[in-house]
Design an enzyme around this catalytic site. Structure first.
Site, mmCIF file in Angstrom:
data_model
loop_
_atom_site.group_PDB
_atom_site.id
_atom_site.type_symbol
_atom_site.label_atom_id
_atom_site.label_comp_id
_atom_site.label_asym_id
_atom_site.label_seq_id
_atom_site.Cartn_x
_atom_site.Cartn_y
_atom_site.Cartn_z
ATOM 1 N N LEU A 1 0.864 -1.171 0.000
ATOM 2 C CA LEU A 1 0.000 0.000 0.000
ATOM 3 C C LEU A 1 0.898 1.217 0.000
ATOM 4 O O LEU A 1 1.700 1.398 0.906
ATOM 5 C CB LEU A 1 -0.880 -0.017 1.255
ATOM 6 C CG LEU A 1 -1.816 1.159 1.464
ATOM 7 C CD1 LEU A 1 -2.871 1.204 0.362
ATOM 8 C CD2 LEU A 1 -2.491 1.047 2.821
ATOM 9 N N GLU A 2 0.817 2.041 -1.038
ATOM 10 C CA GLU A 2 1.654 3.234 -1.133
ATOM 11 C C GLU A 2 0.795 4.443 -0.822
ATOM 12 O O GLU A 2 -0.249 4.642 -1.420
ATOM 13 C CB GLU A 2 2.258 3.337 -2.536
ATOM 14 C CG GLU A 2 3.314 4.404 -2.652
ATOM 15 C CD GLU A 2 2.738 5.739 -3.063
ATOM 16 O OE1 GLU A 2 2.956 6.717 -2.333
ATOM 17 O OE2 GLU A 2 2.073 5.799 -4.092
ATOM 18 N N LEU A 3 1.237 5.256 0.149
ATOM 19 C CA LEU A 3 0.434 6.373 0.632
ATOM 20 C C LEU A 3 1.069 7.735 0.395
ATOM 21 O O LEU A 3 0.587 8.733 0.903
ATOM 22 C CB LEU A 3 0.172 6.194 2.134
ATOM 23 C CG LEU A 3 -0.564 4.906 2.497
ATOM 24 C CD1 LEU A 3 -0.582 4.709 3.996
ATOM 25 C CD2 LEU A 3 -1.970 4.924 1.937
ATOM 26 N N GLY A 4 2.161 7.798 -0.351
ATOM 27 C CA GLY A 4 2.798 9.089 -0.604
ATOM 28 C C GLY A 4 3.567 9.574 0.599
ATOM 29 O O GLY A 4 3.914 8.811 1.483
ATOM 30 N N TRP B 1 9.240 2.167 0.746
ATOM 31 C CA TRP B 1 8.533 3.078 1.626
ATOM 32 C C TRP B 1 9.070 2.988 3.036
ATOM 33 O O TRP B 1 9.529 1.949 3.483
ATOM 34 C CB TRP B 1 7.044 2.757 1.624
ATOM 35 C CG TRP B 1 6.463 2.819 0.256
ATOM 36 C CD1 TRP B 1 6.445 3.908 -0.556
ATOM 37 C CD2 TRP B 1 5.848 1.775 -0.482
ATOM 38 N NE1 TRP B 1 5.839 3.610 -1.753
ATOM 39 C CE2 TRP B 1 5.462 2.296 -1.734
ATOM 40 C CE3 TRP B 1 5.577 0.444 -0.218
ATOM 41 C CZ2 TRP B 1 4.818 1.549 -2.704
ATOM 42 C CZ3 TRP B 1 4.935 -0.301 -1.186
ATOM 43 C CH2 TRP B 1 4.563 0.249 -2.409
#
Length: 186
Positions: free
Chosen positions: A3-6, A146
């Site tokens: 899950l990439e959330l910035g 991340w």
């Protein structure tokens, strides 16, 4: 799973950087795609000894950006909300403390010609991907890394095979081989 959330990605400009190249990259990293890229920079940290010069050049360039309707070919970027995340720093330690003072750690950008400083600073910067003297120079084959609350897992490069594909092992015998014959009477 990933899950990439910035993130709240910092760009740090030291006084020994190529200021014109850093300026081009800073403007691109902050304003391109209206700052909606996950790797966009939302925090600019500039060493105090170059702050006035850099700020003047930045303001002049930003004032020349053509803001308008996204379908107008003359438009460089669409309407913006804010560009208030800008700070001066007096030392590497202060820059590092400000850069790391966030729950996120997707990317970071460091501008300096001092290789020792770059290595020392990037070693302590809490970001999964860091570029030195570039706005982003990784090929798509590289994985996204991340840190902190910027995401879970990995994406890109070889990491994508595991995430996006169902793995299966298939073996083919290409010739006769001995098979142990348990329970055979002959």
């Amino acid at each position: 799973m990933h899950l990439e959330l910035g993130g709240k990605n910092p760009v740090i400009v030291f006084d020994d950087a190529d200021l014109d190249r850093a300026l081009d990259a800073v403007i691109f990293m902050i304003y391109s795609i209206n700052g909606e890229r996950c790797t966009s920079s939302s925090r600019l940290l500039v060493q105090d000894t170059i702050r006035a010069e850099f700020e003047a050049k930045l303001a002049a360039r930003v004032n020349n950006i053509k803001v308008g309707h996204p379908l107008d070919p003359a438009t460089e970027i669409g309407p913006l909300i804010s560009d208030e995340h800008y700070a001066k720093v007096t030392s590497e330690q202060e820059a590092l403390a400000i850069a790391n003072d966030t729950d996120y750690g997707l990317t970071g950008y460091v501008w300096t010609h001092d290789l020792t400083r770059a290595l020392r600073f990037t070693d302590q910067l809490e970001a999964g991907m860091i570029w030195v003297n570039s706005e982003k120079c990784a090929p798509f084959a590289n994985a996204l890394w991340w840190r902190k609350s910027s995401g879970i897992g990995r994406d890109g490069g070889d990491w994508s095979f595991e995430f996006y594909m169902e793995q299966k092992h298939i073996g083919f015998a290409t010739g006769q081989h001995k098979i142990t014959r348990l329970g055979a009477l002959d």
